[in-house]
Design an enzyme around this catalytic site. Sequence first.
Site, PDB file in Angstrom:
ATOM      1  CG  ASP A  27       1.801  -1.138   3.442  1.00 50.19           C
ATOM      2  OD1 ASP A  27       1.065  -0.773   4.370  1.00 50.19           O
ATOM      3  OD2 ASP A  27       1.482  -2.031   2.615  1.00 50.19           O
TER       4      ASP A  27
ATOM      5  CG  HIS B   7     -11.719 -11.382   1.676  1.00 51.18           C
ATOM      6  ND1 HIS B   7     -11.271 -10.329   0.919  1.00 51.18           N
ATOM      7  CD2 HIS B   7     -11.011 -11.345   2.832  1.00 51.18           C
ATOM      8  CE1 HIS B   7     -10.325  -9.677   1.598  1.00 51.18           C
ATOM      9  NE2 HIS B   7     -10.147 -10.284   2.760  1.00 51.18           N
TER      10      HIS B   7
ATOM     11  CE  LYS C  73     -12.167  -8.872   5.404  1.00 46.79           C
ATOM     12  NZ  LYS C  73     -11.087  -8.215   6.161  1.00 46.79           N
TER      13      LYS C  73
ATOM     14  CD  GLU D 203      -8.297  -8.122  -1.374  1.00 42.53           C
ATOM     15  OE1 GLU D 203      -7.379  -7.420  -1.836  1.00 42.53           O
ATOM     16  OE2 GLU D 203      -8.225  -8.690  -0.269  1.00 42.53           O
TER      17      GLU D 203
ATOM     18  CG  ASP E  67      -4.988 -10.961  -1.790  1.00 48.85           C
ATOM     19  OD1 ASP E  67      -4.087 -10.828  -2.650  1.00 48.85           O
ATOM     20  OD2 ASP E  67      -5.449 -10.009  -1.128  1.00 48.85           O
TER      21      ASP E  67
ATOM     22  CG  HIS F 257      -1.709  -1.095   1.563  1.00 51.13           C
ATOM     23  ND1 HIS F 257      -1.282  -2.206   2.225  1.00 51.13           N
ATOM     24  CD2 HIS F 257      -3.017  -1.301   1.298  1.00 51.13           C
ATOM     25  CE1 HIS F 257      -2.298  -3.064   2.356  1.00 51.13           C
ATOM     26  NE2 HIS F 257      -3.351  -2.545   1.792  1.00 51.13           N
TER      27      HIS F 257
ATOM     28  CG  MET G  96      -0.997  -5.938  -6.440  1.00 52.04           C
ATOM     29  SD  MET G  96      -1.128  -5.311  -4.746  1.00 52.04           S
ATOM     30  CE  MET G  96      -1.780  -6.726  -3.878  1.00 52.04           C
TER      31      MET G  96
ATOM     32  CG  ASP H 111     -10.060 -10.653   8.152  1.00 50.22           C
ATOM     33  OD1 ASP H 111      -9.672 -11.625   7.487  1.00 50.22           O
ATOM     34  OD2 ASP H 111      -9.818  -9.471   7.843  1.00 50.22           O
TER      35      ASP H 111
ATOM     36  CD  GLU I 103      -7.776 -12.077   1.764  1.00 51.43           C
ATOM     37  OE1 GLU I 103      -7.258 -11.075   1.241  1.00 51.43           O
ATOM     38  OE2 GLU I 103      -7.959 -12.200   2.996  1.00 51.43           O
TER      39      GLU I 103
ATOM     40  CG  ASP J 227      -5.878 -11.935   7.058  1.00 54.84           C
ATOM     41  OD1 ASP J 227      -6.579 -12.318   6.098  1.00 54.84           O
ATOM     42  OD2 ASP J 227      -5.796 -10.738   7.402  1.00 54.84           O
TER      43      ASP J 227
ATOM     44  CG  ASP K  94      -3.790 -10.112   2.168  1.00 50.28           C
ATOM     45  OD1 ASP K  94      -3.040  -9.695   3.069  1.00 50.28           O
ATOM     46  OD2 ASP K  94      -4.854  -9.549   1.853  1.00 50.28           O
TER      47      ASP K  94
HETATM   48  C1  GCO Z   1      -8.011  -7.434   4.358  1.00 51.00           C
HETATM   49  C2  GCO Z   1      -7.615  -7.358   2.900  1.00 51.00           C
HETATM   50  C3  GCO Z   1      -6.377  -6.540   2.655  1.00 51.00           C
HETATM   51  C4  GCO Z   1      -6.163  -6.225   1.197  1.00 51.00           C
HETATM   52  C5  GCO Z   1      -5.058  -5.245   1.022  1.00 51.00           C
HETATM   53  C6  GCO Z   1      -4.603  -5.097  -0.390  1.00 51.00           C
HETATM   54  O1  GCO Z   1      -8.813  -8.316   4.667  1.00 51.00           O
HETATM   55  O2  GCO Z   1      -7.540  -6.630   5.158  1.00 51.00           O
HETATM   56  O3  GCO Z   1      -7.455  -8.659   2.431  1.00 51.00           O
HETATM   57  O4  GCO Z   1      -5.260  -7.209   3.190  1.00 51.00           O
HETATM   58  O5  GCO Z   1      -5.874  -7.385   0.473  1.00 51.00           O
HETATM   59  O6  GCO Z   1      -5.492  -4.007   1.525  1.00 51.00           O
HETATM   60  O7  GCO Z   1      -5.526  -4.448  -1.110  1.00 51.00           O
HETATM   61 MN    MN Z   2      -6.510  -9.352   0.671  1.00 56.26          MN
HETATM   62 MN    MN Z   3      -8.307 -10.141   3.818  1.00 55.88          MN
END
Ligand code: GCO
Ligand code: MN
Ligand code: MN
Length: 388
Positions: free
Chosen positions: A58, A221, A184, A182, A246, A55, A89, A256, A218, A258, A288
């Site tokens: 970041d 998601h 979610k 993306e 992702d 990002h 990306m 969430d 993702e 991850d 991700d």
């Molecule tokens: C989340 C998202 C993020 C995005 C990221 C890139 O659930 O927080 O998956 O990690 O992928 O902002 O766009």
């Molecule tokens: Mn993501």
């Molecule tokens: Mn995510």
Amino acid sequence: MNDFQPLPHHKFTFGLWTVGNVGRDPFGHPTRPALSPVEIVHLLAEVGAYGVNLHDNDLVPIDATPAERDHIVANFKAALADTGMVVPMATTNLFSDPAFKDGAFTSNDARVRAYALQKTMRSIDLGVELGAKVYVFWGGREGTESDSTKNPLDAIKRMREAMNFLCAYVRDQGYDLKFALEPKPNEPRSHIYMPTVGHMLAFIYTLDHPEMVGLNPEVAHEHMAGLNFTHAVAQALDAGKLFHIDLNDQLFGRYDQDFRFGAEMIKQAFYLVKLLEDSGYDGNRHFDAHAYRTSTLEDVKAFARGCMRTYLILKDKVARFHADADIQALLAQIHADKGEFDYLKGGYSAEHAQQLSATAFDLSVLGARNLPYEQLDQLTIELLLGVR
Ligand code: GCO
Ligand code: MN
Ligand code: MN
């Protein structure tokens, strides 16, 4: 002997925010020190990743001066050159600053919407400067807690106007860049607009330049929505819209999470890798995900290595699935076809319709067929468990 070592052609990438995650959660403070972007590039090179995604913030703090920005970017480029890492990306942080508390492109405040566009144009410039070919949009704040607050039709229209503006910007600059949206369903908002791959896919075809815009699905998601991720990815592939992916893991019905790729739902992860590999998808495999909050630096490296290693082990399992004589014999039995309806592959014609109308079907024969799916699934499980 397959040693499951990641190589550049596997296109394994991580975000600065993934291995850089400091273990903060809604209930607790960070559990590990922050790493600088340059340190993260070196860490990812050490574990064998191909690329690093980011990002805007970041890398460059939101309040950096132009001179500070240039200095930071120069140092980062030097780290990329030292390590051979690439930036395939980039994306925009449109969620951390309190200005985005009610969304960015869908905010009710025209000033916030304009600022979100300006921030994204600058971030696109940065991404292109670093070599990115894919630009991701994750609208984490593009939603509501209460639908009294925003008309969903307005929100969708605002999102469309923003995408159209930014596609036109990219074309005007002559950038070689595609957008990957993306979806979610929730977190951090209670309800996020266009919550699944299917919703987002339909939205893309309402844009001025649908050819520039695809998806970044993702795992977590779709799992949060209780959906089959492999089927979602198949629909994106079928539409030619799988521009990025992702990878992580996530149980249904949880927060969430991850998690490390393949950490929870190994069978689903296998079918996903099978789909990606069998389809010839040649884009990035982006992880991700982040390490458990209990991890310190060595364990964060183990997390990153684990994501790639599990992918490669599953890729090897896919090859074994295709080479397994018992599995293939069952598949041949399941797909046996005498060819009597091959004429329907040619689609509709008056003759085909007539021929079909005149056909008698024996439903008792169709219903009595033996489908050895239990046997096939058990063989798949045994393959995954390592006994074949
Ligand atoms: C989340 C998202 C993020 C995005 C990221 C890139 O659930 O927080 O998956 O990690 O992928 O902002 O766009
Ligand atoms: Mn993501
Ligand atoms: Mn995510």
